[in-house]
Design an enzyme around this catalytic site. Structure first.
Site, PDB file in Angstrom:
ATOM      1  N   TYR A 125      -3.637  -0.132   9.884  1.00 13.16           N
ATOM      2  CA  TYR A 125      -3.356  -0.498   8.495  1.00 13.16           C
ATOM      3  C   TYR A 125      -1.912  -0.184   8.124  1.00 13.16           C
ATOM      4  CZ  TYR A 125      -4.145  -0.661   3.403  1.00 13.16           C
ATOM      5  OH  TYR A 125      -4.081  -0.961   2.056  1.00 13.16           O
ATOM      6  N   SER A 165       0.858  -1.187   0.000  1.00 15.06           N
ATOM      7  CA  SER A 165       0.000   0.000   0.000  1.00 15.06           C
ATOM      8  C   SER A 165       0.890   1.232   0.000  1.00 15.06           C
ATOM      9  CB  SER A 165      -0.884   0.024   1.247  1.00 15.06           C
ATOM     10  OG  SER A 165      -1.564   1.265   1.371  1.00 15.06           O
TER      11      SER A 165
END
Length: 244
Positions: A149, A136
């Protein structure tokens, strides 16, 4: 005919990647908890194999790999994609249980998949294969309220580097794709949270999820003599580079 196992294949980037690989003529093992969503894929594509499982369950995932290899004969690639965002809160507001859940899915689940893929690729003849981890932009620059996250995706980057190094003697390549704002259910949910807090907020630019999926196909289609170690693909006008 090449084969790939894709986790998190019931929605988002995983679902689109499965469709892109099927259109390219690959045999695709589709892993997700939602069996009904996987059945939609297998009803359309006869080269799709539905493999309902929880990526955090070692026994279920062991059965997935065994079933897939028994059917296709060989594992050429894995897209290690399953993940979740978790609570969008400041660190002091995050429940420990919520943090543990994100780490369990995004790190433990990804490790279980990578471990089983590595073992299969090491044992098969000819030896080798490719593992592609879904990282990510948070593995580089976090967005506010993303500590669960972001922490998990930094761990994924470390996992990618270690697998790349340890895979060299066995012809196992490992790379990572870091995707910024592909239009998926996860990003749309984040946008909904932002709008709930501020209806006048300007939402981040987004790109078509198919562009991310086709980038994964490119990585997987390379010969094992070549490897995309890290790829970043993002909506062009995202404020990823530069000062805001």
């Amino acid at each position: 005919m090449k084969s790939i196992l894709i986790t998190g294949a019931s929605s988002g980037i995983g679902r689109k990647a499965a469709e892109v690989f099927l259109e390219a003529g690959w045999r695709v093992g589709c892993v997700a908890r939602r069996a009904d969503k996987l059945a939609e894929l297998t009803a359309i594509h006869d080269m799709a194999i539905a493999l309902p499982a929880d990526v955090t369950d070692k026994d279920e995932m062991t059965a997935v790999f065994s079933k897939f290899v028994d059917q296709v004969g060989r594992l050429d690639a894995v897209f290690n994609n399953a993940g979740m965002f978790g609570p969008s809160k400041s660190p002091d507001e995050v429940d420990l249980e919520a943090f543990d859940q994100v780490i369990n899915v995004n790190v433990r689940g990804m490790f279980i998949t990578a471990k089983l893929a590595f073992a299969q690729m090491r044992a098969q003849d000819p030896q080798g294969g490719r593992i592609i981890n879904n990282g990510s932009l948070s593995a580089h620059n976090p967005r506010p309220g993303s500590i669960c996250y972001t922490t998990s995706k930094h761990a994924v980057t470390g996992m990618t580097r270690s697998i790349s190094l340890d895979g060299r003697p066995f012809n196992i390549a490992c790379g990572q794709i870091d995707i910024g704002n592909a239009k998926t259910e996860l990003v749309e949910d984040l946008n909904a949270r932002i709008l709930a807090e501020n209806p006048d907020a300007t939402l981040m630019p987004m790109m078509d999820v198919g562009d991310a999926a086709r980038s994964v196909l490119h990585m997987a289609s390379l010969p094992l003599e070549a490897n995309v170690q890290f790829m970043t693909v993002l909506a062009t006008t995202m404020p990823y580079i530069g000062r805001g």
